[in-house]
Design an enzyme around this catalytic site. Sequence first.
Site, short mmCIF file in Angstrom:
data_model
loop_
_atom_site.label_atom_id
_atom_site.label_comp_id
_atom_site.label_asym_id
_atom_site.label_seq_id
_atom_site.Cartn_x
_atom_site.Cartn_y
_atom_site.Cartn_z
N TYR A 106 -62.62 16.40 -98.91
CA TYR A 106 -62.18 17.78 -98.71
C TYR A 106 -61.34 17.83 -97.44
O TYR A 106 -61.86 17.69 -96.33
CB TYR A 106 -63.41 18.68 -98.60
CG TYR A 106 -63.13 20.18 -98.60
CD1 TYR A 106 -61.86 20.70 -98.81
CD2 TYR A 106 -64.17 21.08 -98.41
CE1 TYR A 106 -61.62 22.06 -98.82
CE2 TYR A 106 -63.96 22.45 -98.41
CZ TYR A 106 -62.68 22.93 -98.62
OH TYR A 106 -62.45 24.29 -98.62
N LYS A 166 -59.97 17.41 -102.62
CA LYS A 166 -59.76 18.86 -102.64
C LYS A 166 -58.79 19.15 -101.51
O LYS A 166 -59.12 19.00 -100.33
CB LYS A 166 -61.07 19.64 -102.44
CG LYS A 166 -60.85 21.16 -102.47
CD LYS A 166 -62.14 21.93 -102.23
CE LYS A 166 -61.86 23.43 -102.19
NZ LYS A 166 -63.07 24.23 -101.87
#
Length: 292
Positions: free
Chosen positions: A137, A165
């Site tokens: 992330y 992400k």
Amino acid sequence: MAQPFGRLVTAMVTPFAPDGSLDLDEARRLAAYLVDEQHNDGLVINGTTGESPTTGDAEKLALLKAVKAEVGDRATIIAGVGTNETAATVARCRDAAEAEADGVLVVTPYYSKPPVDAVLEHFMIVADATELPVMLYDIPGRTGIPITENTLVDLARHPRIVAVKDAKGDLVSSARVMAATDLAYYAGDDALTLPLLSIGATGVVGTSTHFTGALTKEWMDLLADGAGEEALELYRRLLPVYTGVFATQGCMLVKAALGARGFQQAVLRRPLKPATPQQARTFIQLLESAGL
């Protein structure tokens, strides 16, 4: 195009009872709605939108188990496990495995701003400690530091690091990493989903997709089938919702709009608080204008 967790994934909010305790029955109900009615391929549980900084490890584990039991055969369950301490992140990976999650989401260590080599080692240690596939992330606006391109390329060599992400907001940088690796990129900003898909991304881990999920999947299918004009028209229709959900903290507006749809009224843990009536009205009007 690799789809380790599907294409449409929602970072699910965490329902709390009026007294602030975890509401597992409502969590199961919400998860089923997201999968069955909004057509999500996967759910992130215990992410930022799930108010993970305010829930304890025992609550996180209970929530994972409840959601997995409800929809685990119909959707991938990705456990948010990232913290700013490597050992704590590894411990949460063990909990994710116990709950039979399908993957883990690991955010860049925040606040302490470790140097580039320490960031690389952090992710490697975590990936070595779990058998679950890992989604990195990258969200420098919250963590204070980006995952550098070279670090992402190095991390892509790990067999369990399979996805990113991407909330960096740098399409050129993302394009370079996608060209150099097999990492599956998921938009971490709803509005950037179509631009990222156009340069090779896989899908989205969304917030507004609590409401836009079914139509977002529709335009992604159109795009994949070569119907670019129709996909763009639908994307533009949803764009005010994609951006409007972040007019204040995203989970505040999601919970407000869910309350208007018959889900539990918005309860958040401090320091967050319910959206103001005006904030809620404005966002609900955006949903109505988009036909949602």
